[in-house]
Design a protein around this motif. Structure first.
Motif, mmCIF file in Angstrom:
data_model
loop_
_atom_site.group_PDB
_atom_site.id
_atom_site.type_symbol
_atom_site.label_atom_id
_atom_site.label_comp_id
_atom_site.label_asym_id
_atom_site.label_seq_id
_atom_site.Cartn_x
_atom_site.Cartn_y
_atom_site.Cartn_z
ATOM 1 N N GLU A 61 3.888 4.067 46.266
ATOM 2 C CA GLU A 61 3.925 3.381 44.975
ATOM 3 C C GLU A 61 2.569 3.474 44.276
ATOM 4 O OE1 GLU A 61 5.128 -0.639 45.556
ATOM 5 O OE2 GLU A 61 7.022 -0.115 46.535
ATOM 6 N N THR A 62 2.580 3.188 42.988
ATOM 7 C CA THR A 62 1.329 3.171 42.247
ATOM 8 C C THR A 62 0.407 2.085 42.777
ATOM 9 O OG1 THR A 62 0.340 2.957 40.041
ATOM 10 C CG2 THR A 62 2.280 1.621 40.468
ATOM 11 N N GLY A 63 -0.869 2.431 42.908
ATOM 12 C CA GLY A 63 -1.858 1.447 43.335
ATOM 13 C C GLY A 63 -2.009 1.261 44.823
ATOM 14 N N VAL A 64 -1.350 2.077 45.661
ATOM 15 C CA VAL A 64 -1.444 1.864 47.106
ATOM 16 C C VAL A 64 -2.681 2.519 47.722
ATOM 17 C CG1 VAL A 64 1.038 1.554 47.456
ATOM 18 C CG2 VAL A 64 0.060 3.856 47.581
ATOM 19 N N GLY A 65 -3.338 3.420 46.985
ATOM 20 C CA GLY A 65 -4.542 4.062 47.513
ATOM 21 C C GLY A 65 -4.321 5.484 47.976
ATOM 22 N N LYS A 66 -3.487 6.221 47.246
ATOM 23 C CA LYS A 66 -3.187 7.599 47.660
ATOM 24 C C LYS A 66 -4.418 8.498 47.594
ATOM 25 C CE LYS A 66 0.275 7.857 44.693
ATOM 26 N NZ LYS A 66 0.425 6.430 44.302
ATOM 27 N N PRO A 109 2.775 -6.559 42.577
ATOM 28 C CA PRO A 109 3.454 -5.365 42.060
ATOM 29 C C PRO A 109 2.514 -4.182 41.875
ATOM 30 C CG PRO A 109 3.149 -7.007 40.319
ATOM 31 C CD PRO A 109 2.784 -7.669 41.616
ATOM 32 N N GLY A 110 1.209 -4.452 41.654
ATOM 33 C CA GLY A 110 0.237 -3.372 41.487
ATOM 34 C C GLY A 110 -0.462 -2.976 42.769
ATOM 35 N N ASN A 111 0.006 -3.537 43.896
ATOM 36 C CA ASN A 111 -0.494 -3.178 45.218
ATOM 37 C C ASN A 111 -2.004 -3.377 45.375
ATOM 38 O OD1 ASN A 111 1.924 -2.182 46.744
ATOM 39 N ND2 ASN A 111 2.118 -0.943 44.910
#
Length: 520
Positions: A183-188, A376-378
């Motif tokens: 998901e967006t914001g997880v730290g990819k 929601p924004g992780n």
């Protein structure tokens, strides 16, 4: 070959699978402790034992299965603060009326509360007294005996993060292309950096490019470079991203948003490991490609070519959402707060063994509220909010209004929903609230009437009456103009800080100033 004449019934495949899967256990993780080095420690509560006690001396918490374990040992927490009875459907929580205060998932626990398995699977925040924050979570995973270290990268002691670090090292030990999903914001991007820095190419550059920002008309030149005179205005040769990453890694962020016209160009470069500069000749490149996306590439409405997806994902890593490893929120939050304090020169704000009780209570409440939120924004949102808190905390811990509105008010729940499988007392009688409970709620609720009322399970009118009868607290309307002026001056005009120093509601103080009614 089994004997057909035997009376022994062989186990079914379903039974065999069931036996091979570990039964879920309850894991209790320290989200906040006055001794901050204990944040992240955990205790495993076996479901074979039906009753457990949470308190000052039990259970024992540690950081790894082979490390030494110790109790919470906090003097503000009762020896038998909370008892847990495990059932097939969940856990029955019981608090003795004489025990220290306990809050569960945003609600005050007076006596008993049932928490269903669905909520336990997601994680249930517990606040013991005003000093300790725990997360109770059901998990079938067994903690590994040793932990993989990535030099401080990818913080978190959970099984999910340990699994992620293992996948990172597996990818680092290979030279295959890697697709990172989550998901967006997880730290990819952090995962991509960890893969590169632990690989054989660690001493070569990793070039990052946002594929969603590459215009179709300029994609070939941006990715592969352009020769002098290749087009109008090309006065000299320019290298592209592939050339800049020669010998190292090329990180294609948001690769799922690559323009459809660009995808064939990218696929050819990946397959042949050769590029053609615009207006130039073919040339070989030695580049490892690491890509990342939060897009559902397999969806029918996605225009991402399957051939490119398969080529990018020689190896694939899934980065869990923060909700999937909520037990790490204490470690993550303290890390982000510490980093922000270093940037702002405010290390004195951080809690430590010498902090007074009020400071510890404020930090514990912040960690508790953050643990109750759904994020929601992780991790990116968590880092952002931690930074906002530190910037607002000029003299003491202060939560800015924007974070207060999003975190505090959205996570206070006096009426748990049926979907959460939580049931228990919803309201309290004003006479049941002790002076200690009232003071704690006022301080931790930042003196906001609505927040304190929700926290204690009483009406706002009851809070106003309690304030009127208090020797310490008062309404914002009762503060003199002189006091307001001094508080605003000392706080640099910051209304929230001024209200906190005056120990009144920031909402009430704002209304007071807007009305122009400030008696001397």
């Amino acid at each position: 070959m089994p004997d057909k004449n035997s009376d022994i019934t062989l186990p079914t495949l379903r039974d065999a699978i069931a036996e091979s899967v570990a039964s879920p256990s309850l894991q209790c993780t320290i989200i906040f402790h006055p001794c901050v080095e204990r944040i992240g420690q955990w205790a495993q509560l076996s479901t074979d034992k039906k009753t457990h006690t949470l308190g000052r001396q039990t259970p024992l918490f540690g950081s790894s299965p082979d490390a030494s374990f110790a109790p919470l040992e906090d003097p503000y927490v009762s020896r038998h603060a909370l008892s847990l009875t495990i059932t097939d459907d969940g856990v029955q929580l019981h608090r003795d009326p004489s025990a220290s205060r306990c809050r569960v998932a945003g609600s005050e626990l007076l006596e008993q509360l049932f928490v269903g398995n669905a909520q336990l699977d997601a994680g249930v925040p517990l606040a013991l007294s005003h000093t300790i924050v725990l997360l109770l979570r059901r998990s079938p995973d067994v903690r590994p005996k040793c932990s993989i270290s990535l030099d401080g990268a990818l913080i978190g002691s959970s099984v999910a993060m340990e699994r992620l670090r293992k996948e990172v090292m597996r990818a680092a030990n290979s030279d295959s292309d890697v697709l990172i999903r989550g998901e967006t914001g997880v730290g990819k991007e952090l995962v991509a950096q960890a893969v590169h820095l632990n690989s054989a190419r660690y001493d070569q550059p990793m070039v990052s490019v946002n594929m969603a920002a590459v215009p179709s008309s300029l994609a070939a030149a941006a990715l592969f470079g352009s020769a002098k005179g290749a087009f109008t205005g090309a006065e000299k040769s320019r290298s592209g991203y592939f050339q800049e990453a020669q010998g190292g890694a090329l990180f294609l962020d948001e690769v799922g948003d690559t323009p459809e016209e660009v995808q064939p160009l990218l696929l050819r470069a990946l397959q042949q490991r050769e590029i053609q500069m615009v207006g130039g000749a073919l040339r070989k490149v030695d580049v490892r490609v690491i890509s990342a996306t939060d897009a559902q590439l397999e969806a029918s409405n996605c225009n991402f070519k399957s051939a490119l997806r398969h080529r990018l994902a020689a190896m694939e890593i899934h980065v869990p959402s923060l909700a999937e490893h909520l037990e790490d929120i204490g470690e993550l939050l303290f890390h982000f707060v510490s980093q922000a304090c270093i940037r702002e020169g405010r290390l004195r704000l951080l809690p430590n063994a010498q902090s007074d009780g009020k400071t510890v209570a404020q930090w514990a409440d912040l960690f508790y509220r953050f643990a109750c939120y759904h994020w929601p924004g992780n991790v990116r949102q968590l880092e952002n909010f931690a930074g906002q808190v530190v910037i607002a905390s000029e003299q003491k811990l202060t939560v800015p209004a924007s974070v207060t509105a999003e975190i505090y008010r959205s996570t206070l729940k006096t009426e748990p929903t049926e979907e959460e499988e939580v049931s228990g007392p919803k309201r309290r009688k004003p006479r049941e609230i002790t002076e200690s409970d009232f003071i704690d709620a006022m301080e931790q609720g930042l003196f906001e009437i609505a927040t304190v009322a929700d926290e204690l399970g009483v009406s706002r009118r009851s809070i106003y009456r309690r304030i009127d009868a208090s020797a310490r607290f008062r309404r914002a309307s009762q503060v003199s103009k002189n006091e307001i002026d001094k508080a605003l001056l000392s706080s640099g005009g910051h209304l929230g800080n001024a209200a906190f120093n005056l120990e009144v509601s920031a909402t009430g103080l704002r209304q007071r100033l807007q009305s122009g009614d400030a008696p001397a």
